[in-house]
Design a protein around this motif. Structure first.
Motif, mmCIF file in Angstrom:
data_model
loop_
_atom_site.group_PDB
_atom_site.id
_atom_site.type_symbol
_atom_site.label_atom_id
_atom_site.label_comp_id
_atom_site.label_asym_id
_atom_site.label_seq_id
_atom_site.Cartn_x
_atom_site.Cartn_y
_atom_site.Cartn_z
ATOM 1 N N ASN A 113 0.856 -1.188 0.000
ATOM 2 C CA ASN A 113 0.000 0.000 0.000
ATOM 3 C C ASN A 113 0.892 1.239 0.000
ATOM 4 O OD1 ASN A 113 0.624 0.699 2.842
ATOM 5 N ND2 ASN A 113 -0.601 -1.126 3.320
ATOM 6 N N ALA A 114 0.275 2.399 -0.168
ATOM 7 C CA ALA A 114 1.033 3.638 -0.310
ATOM 8 C C ALA A 114 1.811 3.969 0.960
ATOM 9 C CB ALA A 114 0.084 4.782 -0.671
ATOM 10 N N HIS A 115 1.224 3.672 2.141
ATOM 11 C CA HIS A 115 1.910 3.959 3.394
ATOM 12 C C HIS A 115 3.173 3.118 3.527
ATOM 13 C CE1 HIS A 115 2.239 5.578 7.411
ATOM 14 N NE2 HIS A 115 2.324 4.344 7.915
ATOM 15 N N GLU A 116 3.075 1.838 3.172
ATOM 16 C CA GLU A 116 4.255 0.964 3.214
ATOM 17 C C GLU A 116 5.335 1.495 2.267
ATOM 18 O OE1 GLU A 116 3.608 -3.151 2.489
ATOM 19 O OE2 GLU A 116 2.429 -3.482 4.301
ATOM 20 N N ALA A 117 4.933 1.947 1.103
ATOM 21 C CA ALA A 117 5.897 2.464 0.131
ATOM 22 C C ALA A 117 6.659 3.647 0.716
ATOM 23 C CB ALA A 117 5.182 2.871 -1.154
ATOM 24 N N MET A 118 5.942 4.533 1.416
ATOM 25 C CA MET A 118 6.577 5.692 2.025
ATOM 26 C C MET A 118 7.592 5.254 3.083
ATOM 27 S SD MET A 118 4.807 8.797 4.188
ATOM 28 C CE MET A 118 4.357 7.652 5.516
ATOM 29 N N MET A 119 7.219 4.304 3.958
ATOM 30 C CA MET A 119 8.113 3.868 5.032
ATOM 31 C C MET A 119 9.335 3.133 4.476
ATOM 32 S SD MET A 119 5.629 2.686 8.154
ATOM 33 C CE MET A 119 4.885 1.349 7.231
ATOM 34 N N ILE A 120 9.129 2.244 3.520
ATOM 35 C CA ILE A 120 10.248 1.479 2.949
ATOM 36 C C ILE A 120 11.230 2.422 2.265
ATOM 37 C CG2 ILE A 120 10.873 -0.226 1.187
ATOM 38 C CD1 ILE A 120 8.157 -1.609 1.819
ATOM 39 N N ALA A 121 10.708 3.371 1.502
ATOM 40 C CA ALA A 121 11.580 4.305 0.786
ATOM 41 C C ALA A 121 12.405 5.137 1.759
ATOM 42 C CB ALA A 121 10.734 5.211 -0.111
ATOM 43 N N THR A 122 11.773 5.577 2.854
ATOM 44 C CA THR A 122 12.478 6.400 3.842
ATOM 45 C C THR A 122 13.600 5.599 4.495
ATOM 46 O OG1 THR A 122 10.448 7.649 4.250
ATOM 47 C CG2 THR A 122 12.191 7.809 5.903
ATOM 48 N N GLN A 123 13.319 4.332 4.829
ATOM 49 C CA GLN A 123 14.334 3.492 5.461
ATOM 50 C C GLN A 123 15.489 3.175 4.509
ATOM 51 O OE1 GLN A 123 12.627 0.005 7.382
ATOM 52 N NE2 GLN A 123 10.787 1.169 7.893
ATOM 53 N N MET A 124 15.178 2.986 3.224
ATOM 54 C CA MET A 124 16.231 2.669 2.248
ATOM 55 C C MET A 124 17.154 3.855 2.031
ATOM 56 S SD MET A 124 14.670 0.433 -0.876
ATOM 57 C CE MET A 124 14.421 -1.334 -0.733
ATOM 58 N N GLY A 125 16.615 5.029 2.028
ATOM 59 C CA GLY A 125 17.396 6.216 1.692
ATOM 60 C C GLY A 125 17.188 6.583 0.239
ATOM 61 N N PHE A 126 17.100 7.870 -0.006
ATOM 62 C CA PHE A 126 16.762 8.352 -1.333
ATOM 63 C C PHE A 126 18.027 8.598 -2.164
ATOM 64 C CE2 PHE A 126 13.377 9.592 1.629
ATOM 65 C CZ PHE A 126 12.295 8.950 1.024
ATOM 66 N N PRO A 127 17.881 8.566 -3.496
ATOM 67 C CA PRO A 127 16.657 8.377 -4.286
ATOM 68 C C PRO A 127 16.307 6.902 -4.436
ATOM 69 C CG PRO A 127 18.502 8.739 -5.761
ATOM 70 C CD PRO A 127 19.049 8.877 -4.370
ATOM 71 N N VAL A 128 15.021 6.640 -4.693
ATOM 72 C CA VAL A 128 14.541 5.286 -4.910
ATOM 73 C C VAL A 128 13.764 5.238 -6.222
ATOM 74 C CG1 VAL A 128 14.411 4.740 -2.448
ATOM 75 C CG2 VAL A 128 12.404 5.686 -3.624
ATOM 76 N N ALA A 129 13.523 3.999 -6.658
ATOM 77 C CA ALA A 129 12.681 3.745 -7.830
ATOM 78 C C ALA A 129 11.507 2.879 -7.396
ATOM 79 C CB ALA A 129 13.475 3.047 -8.923
ATOM 80 N N LEU A 130 10.329 3.136 -7.944
ATOM 81 C CA LEU A 130 9.131 2.339 -7.694
ATOM 82 C C LEU A 130 8.716 1.645 -8.998
ATOM 83 C CD1 LEU A 130 9.093 4.138 -5.149
ATOM 84 C CD2 LEU A 130 6.589 4.214 -5.344
ATOM 85 N N LYS A 131 8.360 0.354 -8.887
ATOM 86 C CA LYS A 131 7.945 -0.401 -10.071
ATOM 87 C C LYS A 131 6.730 -1.250 -9.721
ATOM 88 C CE LYS A 131 12.732 -0.858 -11.702
ATOM 89 N NZ LYS A 131 13.792 -1.825 -12.066
ATOM 90 N N ILE A 132 5.792 -1.314 -10.648
ATOM 91 C CA ILE A 132 4.600 -2.118 -10.443
ATOM 92 C C ILE A 132 4.993 -3.588 -10.367
ATOM 93 C CG2 ILE A 132 3.974 -2.557 -12.866
ATOM 94 C CD1 ILE A 132 1.532 -1.431 -10.113
ATOM 95 N N ASP A 133 4.351 -4.321 -9.484
ATOM 96 C CA ASP A 133 4.637 -5.754 -9.334
ATOM 97 C C ASP A 133 3.400 -6.536 -9.763
ATOM 98 O OD1 ASP A 133 6.672 -7.759 -7.962
ATOM 99 O OD2 ASP A 133 4.654 -8.398 -7.376
ATOM 100 N N SER A 134 3.483 -7.150 -10.946
ATOM 101 C CA SER A 134 2.347 -7.902 -11.482
ATOM 102 C C SER A 134 2.861 -9.032 -12.362
ATOM 103 C CB SER A 134 1.433 -6.991 -12.312
ATOM 104 O OG SER A 134 0.482 -7.764 -13.027
ATOM 105 N N PRO A 135 2.343 -10.253 -12.188
ATOM 106 C CA PRO A 135 2.757 -11.371 -13.048
ATOM 107 C C PRO A 135 2.213 -11.249 -14.463
ATOM 108 C CG PRO A 135 1.000 -12.074 -11.579
ATOM 109 C CD PRO A 135 1.384 -10.684 -11.162
ATOM 110 N N ASP A 136 1.296 -10.293 -14.691
ATOM 111 C CA ASP A 136 0.651 -10.170 -15.997
ATOM 112 C C ASP A 136 1.221 -9.032 -16.832
ATOM 113 O OD1 ASP A 136 -1.170 -12.238 -15.269
ATOM 114 O OD2 ASP A 136 -2.289 -10.763 -14.095
ATOM 115 N N ILE A 137 2.216 -8.314 -16.318
ATOM 116 C CA ILE A 137 2.769 -7.163 -17.043
ATOM 117 C C ILE A 137 4.258 -7.413 -17.287
ATOM 118 C CG2 ILE A 137 3.225 -4.686 -16.963
ATOM 119 C CD1 ILE A 137 0.752 -4.411 -15.175
#
Length: 896
Positions: free
Chosen positions: A505-529
């Motif tokens: 979810n969006a909240h998890e994305a915010m927390m994970i990115a903050t812990q990793m340190g910026f900059p980060v990349a976000l990618k959709i996770d789907s077995p159909d794409i």
């Protein structure tokens, strides 16, 4: 048993012809009408009998006089009965000359042939020719002249055309074989025979497809290891591909993959019928693999420059005389001659000048071959120059090619070159291209010699962990791994990947990115794409938690709108790759029919389809093969110092290719893989994204995880390496043979006593011929095996320094018989190691390998006056009995 199993077909002592009555031509098929005069036009060295299939009395008579080969040229409806007749009169091989028989009719003939124990060439074949036997068992025209070149052709029309061309170009053949669609004896079996045929020095193939990739690669590698092989394959483009598949009834596959397969097999591919003729000219002159440096000797600057341009165009090198050669040659040439790059003799050149220049180039170590170009000039004698070339050629060891430009005025000179077996061409480009074809052997033979193991010497991968990931995905009835799963697979094989965490979810994305340190990349996770960028499924350079949260929400909504049917697991968060001047590479895997998995390498990034940079190699790889794969790509030019960026870490890049090779060998479920982009710079590599597709593995291995049945080329079978104690002290290593053993194997043979050498080879030869040595050391581990006993000797020098040398002290081998259930063995042990248990251990080890391969019986021939070997065979449980074909031998057999 020392003869090839196709000897009754291609070298029969007696032939039965079932082709109707020659005196009733109206009743004969068109093939029979051609066959009767073809057989009678010359005197066949063996026995030739014409059989009337409608006369039982004749059959009863023939039954007492068995024939090796039956030649059948009857209407399709009568062929099955004639094939049964061939079996009843004891034939061991059959040739069916016919056309238009479909796959079902051919399958019925194969069934009859196997029931009767016949090797069947045909149906839909024009037959074969063996000129040295005065045997024209074909409908392809008059018997070719005798020579050392073999022709194998999957087109009857091209067979006739090539033979017609050869008659006017003084090209002779050892063997000509026409293979049509649905034939039983296929191209792989014919190649296997030609590899062992002493009359054949080189092979030319026209082909449209293959029926079995493993068998084809095995036979082609064996043949190309012993003698040059040139291949013209139809179906380079989609339209031709479809036509070839329809015409030949075989599997065609990707043309790029076929290129890779031929290169790895040590053969050379030509692209046109004209090139095939050019290669045939060179091979008929017995030119062998050389380097890439071609010296050009010319009497005209323009033709010489055209030749030099084409040298560069096809990636050859211009052979230049050394300063010493230039210094010695210059005073002997006309004043206007130039030796800086081309050997331009000027317009004043005569026959003696050509002779001196060609001899100088032939002696020079910087030259691998010579092209002599002659342009007609006023006062120049083209025949005298051609005669000078003919004289020089007799003393040359390097290839000499000629290009006599013009037409009417040089026809007599071309005849002189033809008689001297000097390949002659009408244009400089054709001549340079012909040299390029034979020079390609130099490179491809290096690839052929590589026999990599399935696993590299790098840290052992977590194969079981990778298999668990694959099994869990297949259990969910999925065939495409998510990015997380794909990177897990890569990490299991120690391929560096960017740290990736899935946010649901969006909240998890915010927390994970903050812990990793910026900059980060976000990618959709789907077995159909498959292509995330196409649906807005990638967001780069996110610099804050708020931006990460918003990017997540926007991305999920956008993807759901564009692909409403796609399953969305969430969004992965990963650090941006830190390499500022890193190059984007794509390393991948494609699965080809029929060659199986193929590793690809080229430029990566979002423009991969547009750039279309994809070099290919069949697995398994070693460092040499990985390096050559990189060099063949266009992106290789950017991997050194480039536009201010430092050279990349080549070792790290090669290691990724080795790891991918390990994955392909260990995981037969892999179907597709794209590691894109793989960022590489001077500090190393990191896989930023990956997509892997899988499927259930075909269960053709009997349950063995290490059978590698999905590969076209088997890896080196390191699992058969064992260290054994030696009777009397010391130890020795028993392992499979590999090409690097050639020198040690030759040493073993040279140091055998005359008696031991005769017992093993039934010959008094003191060393193995080069062709036999090549065939014994580069083997296909699927259909044969050779185990060597290697003893490491320690010697102490005068000053106390210790050196270790390895020595082969014994060899056991087997070759699988055509029935695929039994094999024939051979054994030899060094005389000074007899009585120390080597013979027993080598035999027990080779029997274990044969048993592991699923073979049911091992057999061999032992001279009756070799009591030591017969005693060993009995002690190992072999049954010893007389050999009906030769009283000097005993047949020994063992049920495995």
């Amino acid at each position: 048993m020392d003869k090839h199993y196709l000897t009754p077909l291609f070298a029969p002592a007696s032939i039965a012809v079932l082709a109707g009555k020659a005196d009733e031509p109206e009743t004969l098929t068109s093939y029979a009408q051609a066959l009767h005069p073809a057989l009678r036009a010359q005197r066949f060295a063996g026995t030739l009998q014409f059989v009337d299939t409608h006369t039982s009395g004749t059959l009863a008579d023939l039954a007492q006089r068995k024939s090796d080969l039956a030649i059948i040229a009857l209407p399709p409806a009568e062929v099955p009965a004639a094939l049964e007749v061939a079996g009843r009169i004891g034939c061991r091989a059959a040739l069916v000359l016919s056309s238009g028989m479909d796959a079902d009719q051919a399958a019925n003939l194969k069934k009859i042939a196997r029931r009767e124990g016949l090797h069947l060439l045909g149906p839909n074949s024009l037959g074969f020719q063996r000129p040295h036997l005065q045997l024209n068992a074909s409908a392809a025209g008059p018997l070719a002249r005798d020579g050392s070149l073999a022709l194998v052709c999957q087109s009857g029309a091209l067979t006739s055309s090539i033979l017609d061309w050869a008659r006017n170009n003084a090209v002779g053949f050892s063997t000509v074989v026409s293979l049509g669609p649905n034939t039983d004896v296929d191209i792989a079996q014919v190649l296997d025979f030609l590899a062992h045929d002493a009359r054949t020095q080189s092979i030319v193939i026209y082909m449209e497809g293959i029926s079995n990739a493993r068998r084809f690669m095995s036979a082609l590698r064996s043949a190309a290891n012993a003698k040059p092989v040139v291949v013209l394959k139809a179906g380079r483009k989609p339209a031709g591909n479809e036509a070839a598949q329809t015409h030949s009834g075989t599997i065609v596959g990707s043309d790029d993959v076929f290129d890779s397969a031929l290169r790895r097999a040590g053969a050379v591919r030509v692209r046109s019928f004209v090139e095939l003729f050019s290669a045939a000219k060179c091979l008929a002159s017995r030119y062998r693999p050389v380097g890439k440096r071609l010296a050009i000797v010319t009497n005209g600057g323009g033709p010489g420059v055209l030749a030099a341009d084409w040298v560069n165009e096809i990636l050859l090198n211009l052979g230049k005389l050394s300063p010493e050669s230039v210094l010695a040659l210059t005073p002997q040439l006309p004043p206007l001659a130039s030796l800086s790059d081309l050997i331009d003799l000027s317009e004043d050149a005569g026959a003696e000048h050509y002779r001196l220049a060609i001899e100088a180039a032939s002696r020079d170590r910087q030259v691998d071959g010579v092209l002599a170009i002659f342009s007609p000039k006023i006062g120049a004698d083209s025949c005298a120059v051609a005669t000078a070339l003919a004289e020089v050629k007799q003393r040359m060891s390097k290839p000499l090619l000629a290009c006599w430009m013009g037409d009417a005025s040089v026809v007599p000179a071309r005849a002189i070159l033809l008689d001297a077996a000097i390949p002659s061409f009408r244009t400089p480009e054709a001549a340079v291209g012909a040299f390029g074809n034979i020079a390609s052997f130099y490179q491809n033979q290096q690839l052929l010699q590589q026999t990599p193991p399935p696993l590299s010497t790098l840290a052992k991968p977590d194969i079981e962990g990778a298999r668990l990931v694959i099994e869990s995905v297949l259990a969910e009835r999925r065939k495409v791994l998510t990015e997380m799963e794909s990177k897990t697979l890569l990490a299991a094989f120690h391929i560096p990947v960017t740290k990736t965490i899935l946010a649901r979810n969006a909240h998890e994305a915010m927390m994970i990115a903050t812990q990793m340190g910026f900059p980060v990349a976000l990618k959709i996770d789907s077995p159909d794409i498959s292509h995330k960028s196409d649906v807005g499924g990638v967001a780069l350079n996110i610099h804050s938690g708020t931006a990460a949260r918003d990017a997540y929400t926007d991305m999920v909504q956008r993807v759901a709108r564009l692909q409403p049917q796609a399953r969305i697991n969430g969004v992965t968060v990963q650090n941006m790759a830190g390499a500022r001047r890193g190059r984007e590479i794509c390393i991948g895997l494609v699965t080809d029919d029929p060659f199986g998995p193929v590793i690809t390498f080229g430029a990566g990034g979002t423009m991969i389809e547009l750039i279309n940079d994809r070099a290919m190699e069949l697995p398994p790889l070693n460092q040499f093969l990985a390096r050559r794969l990189i060099e063949r790509s266009r992106v290789a030019e950017t991997l050194g110092e480039w536009r201010g960026a430092s050279a990349v870490d080549h070792d790290a890049l090669e290691q990724v290719l080795l790891r991918v090779s390990e994955m392909v060998c260990a995981l037969p479920q892999l179907r597709e893989m794209d590691i894109n982009p793989l960022i590489v710079d001077e500090q190393g590599v990191v896989a930023v994204d990956a997509r892997i597709a899988i499927d259930h593995a075909a269960n053709t291995s009997g349950g063995r995880a290490d059978s590698f049945s999905h590969l076209a080329i088997l890896p080196y079978p390191a699992r058969y390496e064992h260290l054994w104690p030696m009777r009397g002290g010391g130890e020795y290593l028993v392992r499979p043979i590999h090409p690097d053993d050639a020198q040690m194997l030759q040493g073993l043979v040279q140091h055998l006593s005359p008696e031991s050498r005769y017992f093993r080879f039934i010959s008094s030869m003191v060393e193995l011929p080069a062709s036999m040595l090549a065939r014994f050391t580069l083997i296909d581990y699927d259909r044969e095996m050779a185990l060597v006993a290697v003893f490491r000797e320690r010697t102490v020098g005068a000053e106390g320094d210790v050196t270790e040398t390895e020595r082969i002290v014994g060899v056991s081998r087997y070759v699988t018989n055509p029935d695929q259930s039994s094999c024939e063995f051979a054994l030899v042990v060094a005389d000074d190691f007899n009585g120390r248990g080597l013979g027993s251990r080598l035999m027990l080890s080779i029997m274990d390998v044969a048993r592991d391969k699923g073979l049911a019986e091992m057999e061999g021939l032992v001279l009756a006056n070799n009591p030591g070997m017969l005693r060993l065979m009995r002690s190992l449980g072999f049954v010893v009995k007389p050999y009906p074909d030769d009283a000097d031998f005993r047949l020994v057999t063992h049920t495995l």
